[in-house]
Design a protein around this motif. Sequence first.
Motif, PDB file in Angstrom:
ATOM      1  N   SER A  68       0.810  -1.223   0.000  1.00 20.23           N
ATOM      2  CA  SER A  68       0.000   0.000   0.000  1.00 20.23           C
ATOM      3  C   SER A  68       0.842   1.271   0.000  1.00 20.23           C
ATOM      4  N   VAL A 213       1.183   6.267   1.846  1.00 15.70           N
ATOM      5  CA  VAL A 213       0.253   5.140   2.008  1.00 15.70           C
ATOM      6  C   VAL A 213      -1.018   5.444   1.230  1.00 15.70           C
ATOM      7  N   THR A 214      -1.405   4.517   0.369  1.00 16.99           N
ATOM      8  CA  THR A 214      -2.568   4.723  -0.502  1.00 16.99           C
ATOM      9  C   THR A 214      -3.851   4.147   0.063  1.00 16.99           C
ATOM     10  N   SER A 215      -3.769   3.162   0.910  1.00 15.53           N
ATOM     11  CA  SER A 215      -4.959   2.504   1.439  1.00 15.53           C
ATOM     12  C   SER A 215      -5.421   3.172   2.724  1.00 15.53           C
ATOM     13  N   ASP A 216      -6.738   3.305   2.872  1.00 16.86           N
ATOM     14  CA  ASP A 216      -7.303   3.838   4.111  1.00 16.86           C
ATOM     15  C   ASP A 216      -8.052   2.771   4.887  1.00 16.86           C
ATOM     16  N   SER A 217      -7.763   1.533   4.561  1.00 25.79           N
ATOM     17  CA  SER A 217      -8.407   0.414   5.239  1.00 25.79           C
ATOM     18  C   SER A 217      -7.975   0.344   6.696  1.00 25.79           C
ATOM     19  N   THR A 218      -8.928   0.111   7.583  1.00 30.95           N
ATOM     20  CA  THR A 218      -8.617   0.004   9.004  1.00 30.95           C
ATOM     21  C   THR A 218      -7.940  -1.314   9.332  1.00 30.95           C
TER      22      THR A 218
END
Length: 361
Positions: A68, A213-218
């Motif tokens: 990510s 960081v490209t993902s905002d997933s928890t």
Amino acid sequence: MRARCMVGEAWRDVLSGTTRAGVFAVVFVALVGGLASVDVRSVVSLLAGADHFRVSGAAVQVLNADGSVDGARCDGLSSTAGVGAAGAVRQGTPIRFFAMPASQISVMEVTPGLAPMLGVIGQPSASDPAIPDGIWLSADLAQVLGASPGRTVATSAGPALVAGVYTWPDDGRGRDLGYAVVAPVPAQGSFSQCWTQIWPTNQEAQTLAFVAVTSDSTDLQITQGQLNTTLGLTYDTATLLATRLTGAAPWAAAVIGLVLGFTAVHLRRLEIASSLHARVTRTSLLWQHLCEAVFWIGAGVVISGAGLAWAAGWGNPDPAWSTWIIGARVLVAGAAATALGTMVGVLAVRETHLFRYTKAR
């Protein structure tokens, strides 16, 4: 016969004065010059510590965000204030070298921004500037393969041109690049890590890597830490230099110089009082003794300055000239105070104490 005696006495006076000046020049070198050298070596020690901190990889922050990390964003951080170099890293497909077909070698794909960082934390290194896109080999791997910059090695992925060889000591740093191939790739796509070299150390700049960081997933596990944790979290060179024990060396040299200059004149107080009794003006005596002092002070400064050149250069990772200047300030303070002490000593002599000086001799 009387003329010969007068000439002999004159030569004895000259030799006596020369010897006395030489003794005080030696004392100046030993005390003031020695103090300046101690201060310079203290500065060199702190600078060497800073260089060791940087070269060991302790100034490199590694952000882990599996798959990510945007390569272009991470690579672009190198143009940000406080970031010396930045580059993205990911695991590539392992390869085999025909020279050692039984072993699979790890491949680390890196963006172009990591090359300047590798040149710092991979010292000593060797490279061929004419090969911008070749692979880099760890020194241990290059030794086994007998490879060097500019040579082509046969691999399971095809011929590969070696652009450089880097050193990766076992000093506490992460071992991902310890026995591996580093392959530069375009700063496109996703990567697993973003390496940022923060020097001088800056707590705020260490968080800049998170913009890559490209993902905002928890559910994404993001961690960040030093590449090498064995030397502590920070190394504040400026604070250490400002608070070093020898920082007061110029003041100490000034005190030593005052005492030395005053003592040099005090030992000749009978001579000065006799001259005053013979109607020699104090102004003339001031100039006489000041001029005499300048010669032995100058000799002491020249000798000490030469010694400082060695002290400032030996083991210094930074230019020796800037460190030499620090020691030169100590010499200047000592020399100026010695001249002042000489004048104070002349002014302190009283013609009315001539009899007392004679008895004390």
